[in-house]
Write a protein that holds these residues in place. Structure first.
Motif, PDB file in Angstrom:
ATOM      1  N   ILE A 202       0.841  -1.205   0.000  1.00  0.00           N
ATOM      2  CA  ILE A 202       0.000   0.000   0.000  1.00  0.00           C
ATOM      3  C   ILE A 202       0.874   1.254   0.000  1.00  0.00           C
ATOM      4  O   ILE A 202       0.612   2.213  -0.731  1.00  0.00           O
ATOM      5  CB  ILE A 202      -0.953  -0.008   1.213  1.00  0.00           C
ATOM      6  N   TYR A 203       1.912   1.234   0.822  1.00  0.00           N
ATOM      7  CA  TYR A 203       2.800   2.392   0.930  1.00  0.00           C
ATOM      8  C   TYR A 203       3.447   2.707  -0.409  1.00  0.00           C
ATOM      9  O   TYR A 203       3.549   3.865  -0.816  1.00  0.00           O
ATOM     10  CB  TYR A 203       3.866   2.125   1.990  1.00  0.00           C
ATOM     11  N   ARG A 204       3.861   1.665  -1.115  1.00  0.00           N
ATOM     12  CA  ARG A 204       4.513   1.880  -2.411  1.00  0.00           C
ATOM     13  C   ARG A 204       3.556   2.527  -3.405  1.00  0.00           C
ATOM     14  O   ARG A 204       3.918   3.470  -4.108  1.00  0.00           O
ATOM     15  CB  ARG A 204       5.020   0.544  -2.945  1.00  0.00           C
ATOM     16  N   TYR A 205       2.318   2.032  -3.478  1.00  0.00           N
ATOM     17  CA  TYR A 205       1.364   2.601  -4.433  1.00  0.00           C
ATOM     18  C   TYR A 205       0.932   3.999  -4.004  1.00  0.00           C
ATOM     19  O   TYR A 205       0.698   4.871  -4.845  1.00  0.00           O
ATOM     20  CB  TYR A 205       0.150   1.681  -4.589  1.00  0.00           C
ATOM     21  N   ARG A 206       0.825   4.223  -2.718  1.00  0.00           N
ATOM     22  CA  ARG A 206       0.418   5.545  -2.252  1.00  0.00           C
ATOM     23  C   ARG A 206       1.480   6.589  -2.561  1.00  0.00           C
ATOM     24  O   ARG A 206       1.161   7.719  -2.966  1.00  0.00           O
ATOM     25  CB  ARG A 206       0.151   5.500  -0.741  1.00  0.00           C
ATOM     26  N   CYS A 207       2.743   6.237  -2.414  1.00  0.00           N
ATOM     27  CA  CYS A 207       3.831   7.199  -2.592  1.00  0.00           C
ATOM     28  C   CYS A 207       4.375   7.233  -4.020  1.00  0.00           C
ATOM     29  O   CYS A 207       5.034   8.198  -4.404  1.00  0.00           O
ATOM     30  CB  CYS A 207       4.969   6.884  -1.622  1.00  0.00           C
ATOM     31  N   GLY A 208       4.150   6.172  -4.798  1.00  0.00           N
ATOM     32  CA  GLY A 208       4.641   6.156  -6.167  1.00  0.00           C
ATOM     33  C   GLY A 208       6.144   6.000  -6.273  1.00  0.00           C
ATOM     34  O   GLY A 208       6.762   6.535  -7.203  1.00  0.00           O
ATOM     35  N   ILE A 209       6.740   5.256  -5.370  1.00  0.00           N
ATOM     36  CA  ILE A 209       8.184   5.057  -5.371  1.00  0.00           C
ATOM     37  C   ILE A 209       8.524   3.726  -6.041  1.00  0.00           C
ATOM     38  O   ILE A 209       7.648   2.892  -6.278  1.00  0.00           O
ATOM     39  CB  ILE A 209       8.747   5.073  -3.934  1.00  0.00           C
ATOM     40  N   ALA A 210       9.808   3.532  -6.330  1.00  0.00           N
ATOM     41  CA  ALA A 210      10.262   2.248  -6.860  1.00  0.00           C
ATOM     42  C   ALA A 210      10.172   1.189  -5.765  1.00  0.00           C
ATOM     43  O   ALA A 210      10.289   1.496  -4.574  1.00  0.00           O
ATOM     44  CB  ALA A 210      11.701   2.370  -7.369  1.00  0.00           C
ATOM     45  N   TRP A 211       9.974  -0.058  -6.173  1.00  0.00           N
ATOM     46  CA  TRP A 211       9.882  -1.135  -5.185  1.00  0.00           C
ATOM     47  C   TRP A 211      11.144  -1.196  -4.327  1.00  0.00           C
ATOM     48  O   TRP A 211      11.072  -1.449  -3.118  1.00  0.00           O
ATOM     49  CB  TRP A 211       9.664  -2.477  -5.888  1.00  0.00           C
ATOM     50  N   ARG A 212      12.289  -0.936  -4.926  1.00  0.00           N
ATOM     51  CA  ARG A 212      13.552  -0.987  -4.184  1.00  0.00           C
ATOM     52  C   ARG A 212      13.640   0.100  -3.115  1.00  0.00           C
ATOM     53  O   ARG A 212      14.456   0.002  -2.206  1.00  0.00           O
ATOM     54  CB  ARG A 212      14.737  -0.821  -5.147  1.00  0.00           C
ATOM     55  N   ASP A 213      12.808   1.133  -3.247  1.00  0.00           N
ATOM     56  CA  ASP A 213      12.875   2.248  -2.308  1.00  0.00           C
ATOM     57  C   ASP A 213      11.856   2.149  -1.174  1.00  0.00           C
ATOM     58  O   ASP A 213      11.753   3.076  -0.360  1.00  0.00           O
ATOM     59  CB  ASP A 213      12.659   3.573  -3.051  1.00  0.00           C
ATOM     60  N   VAL A 214      11.109   1.058  -1.117  1.00  0.00           N
ATOM     61  CA  VAL A 214      10.169   0.875  -0.005  1.00  0.00           C
ATOM     62  C   VAL A 214      10.973   0.782   1.295  1.00  0.00           C
ATOM     63  O   VAL A 214      11.977   0.064   1.365  1.00  0.00           O
ATOM     64  CB  VAL A 214       9.330  -0.404  -0.207  1.00  0.00           C
TER      65      VAL A 214
ATOM     66  N   GLY B 208      10.114  -4.712   5.456  1.00  0.00           N
ATOM     67  CA  GLY B 208      10.731  -5.973   5.079  1.00  0.00           C
ATOM     68  C   GLY B 208      11.457  -5.859   3.757  1.00  0.00           C
ATOM     69  O   GLY B 208      11.498  -4.788   3.136  1.00  0.00           O
ATOM     70  N   PRO B 209      12.069  -6.955   3.280  1.00  0.00           N
ATOM     71  CA  PRO B 209      12.789  -6.936   2.005  1.00  0.00           C
ATOM     72  C   PRO B 209      11.865  -6.532   0.854  1.00  0.00           C
ATOM     73  O   PRO B 209      10.745  -7.039   0.749  1.00  0.00           O
ATOM     74  CB  PRO B 209      13.272  -8.386   1.849  1.00  0.00           C
ATOM     75  N   TRP B 210      12.350  -5.639  -0.004  1.00  0.00           N
ATOM     76  CA  TRP B 210      11.498  -5.178  -1.097  1.00  0.00           C
ATOM     77  C   TRP B 210      11.140  -6.318  -2.047  1.00  0.00           C
ATOM     78  O   TRP B 210      10.066  -6.324  -2.646  1.00  0.00           O
ATOM     79  CB  TRP B 210      12.167  -4.036  -1.865  1.00  0.00           C
ATOM     80  N   GLN B 211      12.061  -7.314  -2.171  1.00  0.00           N
ATOM     81  CA  GLN B 211      11.763  -8.447  -3.052  1.00  0.00           C
ATOM     82  C   GLN B 211      10.538  -9.220  -2.550  1.00  0.00           C
ATOM     83  O   GLN B 211       9.700  -9.664  -3.332  1.00  0.00           O
ATOM     84  CB  GLN B 211      12.969  -9.391  -3.130  1.00  0.00           C
ATOM     85  N   THR B 212      10.440  -9.356  -1.221  1.00  0.00           N
ATOM     86  CA  THR B 212       9.290 -10.058  -0.639  1.00  0.00           C
ATOM     87  C   THR B 212       8.004  -9.291  -0.906  1.00  0.00           C
ATOM     88  O   THR B 212       6.970  -9.878  -1.251  1.00  0.00           O
ATOM     89  CB  THR B 212       9.485 -10.231   0.880  1.00  0.00           C
ATOM     90  N   ILE B 213       8.064  -7.978  -0.757  1.00  0.00           N
ATOM     91  CA  ILE B 213       6.880  -7.143  -0.968  1.00  0.00           C
ATOM     92  C   ILE B 213       6.420  -7.240  -2.420  1.00  0.00           C
ATOM     93  O   ILE B 213       5.233  -7.419  -2.702  1.00  0.00           O
ATOM     94  CB  ILE B 213       7.194  -5.689  -0.580  1.00  0.00           C
TER      95      ILE B 213
ATOM     96  N   ARG C 261      -3.267  -3.512 -12.321  1.00  0.00           N
ATOM     97  CA  ARG C 261      -4.670  -3.708 -11.938  1.00  0.00           C
ATOM     98  C   ARG C 261      -4.763  -4.163 -10.479  1.00  0.00           C
ATOM     99  O   ARG C 261      -5.680  -3.761  -9.753  1.00  0.00           O
ATOM    100  CB  ARG C 261      -5.334  -4.747 -12.844  1.00  0.00           C
ATOM    101  N   GLY C 262      -3.808  -4.997 -10.033  1.00  0.00           N
ATOM    102  CA  GLY C 262      -3.810  -5.415  -8.634  1.00  0.00           C
ATOM    103  C   GLY C 262      -3.707  -4.234  -7.688  1.00  0.00           C
ATOM    104  O   GLY C 262      -4.358  -4.191  -6.643  1.00  0.00           O
ATOM    105  N   GLY C 263      -2.886  -3.228  -8.058  1.00  0.00           N
ATOM    106  CA  GLY C 263      -2.790  -2.021  -7.247  1.00  0.00           C
ATOM    107  C   GLY C 263      -4.101  -1.257  -7.222  1.00  0.00           C
ATOM    108  O   GLY C 263      -4.497  -0.705  -6.187  1.00  0.00           O
ATOM    109  N   ALA C 264      -4.814  -1.230  -8.371  1.00  0.00           N
ATOM    110  CA  ALA C 264      -6.109  -0.548  -8.418  1.00  0.00           C
ATOM    111  C   ALA C 264      -7.136  -1.272  -7.552  1.00  0.00           C
ATOM    112  O   ALA C 264      -7.931  -0.639  -6.842  1.00  0.00           O
ATOM    113  CB  ALA C 264      -6.596  -0.461  -9.864  1.00  0.00           C
ATOM    114  N   VAL C 265      -7.128  -2.610  -7.586  1.00  0.00           N
ATOM    115  CA  VAL C 265      -8.053  -3.377  -6.744  1.00  0.00           C
ATOM    116  C   VAL C 265      -7.719  -3.173  -5.268  1.00  0.00           C
ATOM    117  O   VAL C 265      -8.613  -3.062  -4.425  1.00  0.00           O
ATOM    118  CB  VAL C 265      -8.013  -4.875  -7.120  1.00  0.00           C
TER     119      VAL C 265
END
Length: 298
Positions: free
Chosen positions: A41-53, A58-63, A279-283
């Motif tokens: 949720i935080y990643r989609y809300r902020c619009g950052i790269a997955w590596r920057d979560v 936790g590990p960005w790869q897991t997220i 689409r998963g982020g939109a759902v």
């Protein structure tokens, strides 16, 4: 609540039993479910790269892998369906629905996969990645459309993604086919709204016939060219379709819904390479909207 705490305890209590790790899934149990979901949720809300979560999620790869899994196996859709069932049982769903789409620019980081230009996205199987990745070229450049069916209060019921240059009318039947809210007890799921509000892009004979055959009121204005064609044909042009101008004012809820969606920056601009994960982020955004509507008491 801290800046990174994106779910309340009550909201988490609603969705936690619906996750695969809580439903008897075999194998090693998922670790820190709540933090991982909040990281997505935080990643989609902020619009950052997955590596920057932030590392606290936790590990960005897991997220990333967890979101990819939940987008592809229908987990996010099943959670949304469960919330809609609860909302409908409580009388929260307003069955005067509105339909529309919004175009979102695709960032260069989300457009570097090979794709078949002009390929038709697979709307019958939501979990098969289309060859075009739901990216098309419109006047604004490479873009994606989110097509939405919302209830009378602007809460999302169905969400589909398609290339940005595609029309709205061809997507209408696909949206209606996906509208299905299950009952808490026995009985068939409800699939038929009371009325459908749409703008002039949805004014077609096929759509009006589809709604009329199902006993659904169409609140759709006619564009000027259709009015002109009918008048030129005289008595053979038939009667004008009924249109409730006052009721049509309620269609603005779908526009407000898109404004709410685009508060999540990674939905306002598409950074995802895959249509599945976008689409998963939109759902997931739709889930957050219904969690707020239902309150913190499961």
């Amino acid at each position: 609540m801290s800046r990174t705490s994106v779910l309340t305890d009550g909201q988490w209590a609603r969705i936690q039993p619906l996750l695969p790790s809580s439903a008897g899934r075999r194998g090693r149990p998922f670790r820190d479910d709540r933090r991982v979901v909040e990281g997505i949720i935080y990643r989609y809300r902020c619009g950052i790269a997955w590596r920057d979560v932030p590392a606290e999620f936790g590990p960005w790869q897991t997220i990333w892998k967890r979101h990819r899994r939940y987008s592809g196996d229908g987990t996010w859709d099943s959670i949304l369906a469960a919330l809609l069932t609860v909302a409908d049982a409580q009388g929260e769903v307003d069955w005067s629905v509105s339909v529309d789409s919004t175009v979102n620019r695709a960032h260069q980081h989300g457009t570097n996969l090979p794709r078949t230009t002009g390929a038709r996205s697979n709307y019958m199987n939501l979990y098969a990645e289309p060859d075009d990745h739901a990216i098309g070229r419109s006047r604004g450049g490479l873009s994606t459309k989110i097509h939405a069916l919302v209830d009378g209060k602007g809460r999302p019921l169905v969400l589909l993604v398609a290339p940005g240059q595609g029309g709205d009318a061809p997507m209408f039947t696909h949206l209606m086919d996906q509208l299905k809210i299950y009952r808490t007890g026995p009985g068939r799921p409800r699939t038929r709204p009371n009325r459908v509000r749409g703008d002039k892009a949805y004014s077609s004979k096929a759509i009006r016939t589809h709604l009329r055959d199902r006993g659904i009121v169409a609140v759709i204005p006619q564009p000027s060219d259709q009015i002109g064609h009918r008048k030129r044909r005289g008595s053979t042009g038939g009667r004008p379709p009924s249109f409730d101008k006052e009721d049509y004012k309620g269609r603005n809820v779908v526009e407000r819904n898109f404004n709410t969606f685009k508060q999540w920056r990674a939905l306002a601009t598409r950074y995802d390479k895959l249509a599945l994960t976008y689409r998963g982020g939109a759902v997931l955004r739709a889930i957050s909207i219904w969690l707020t509507a239902l309150g913190d008491t499961p």
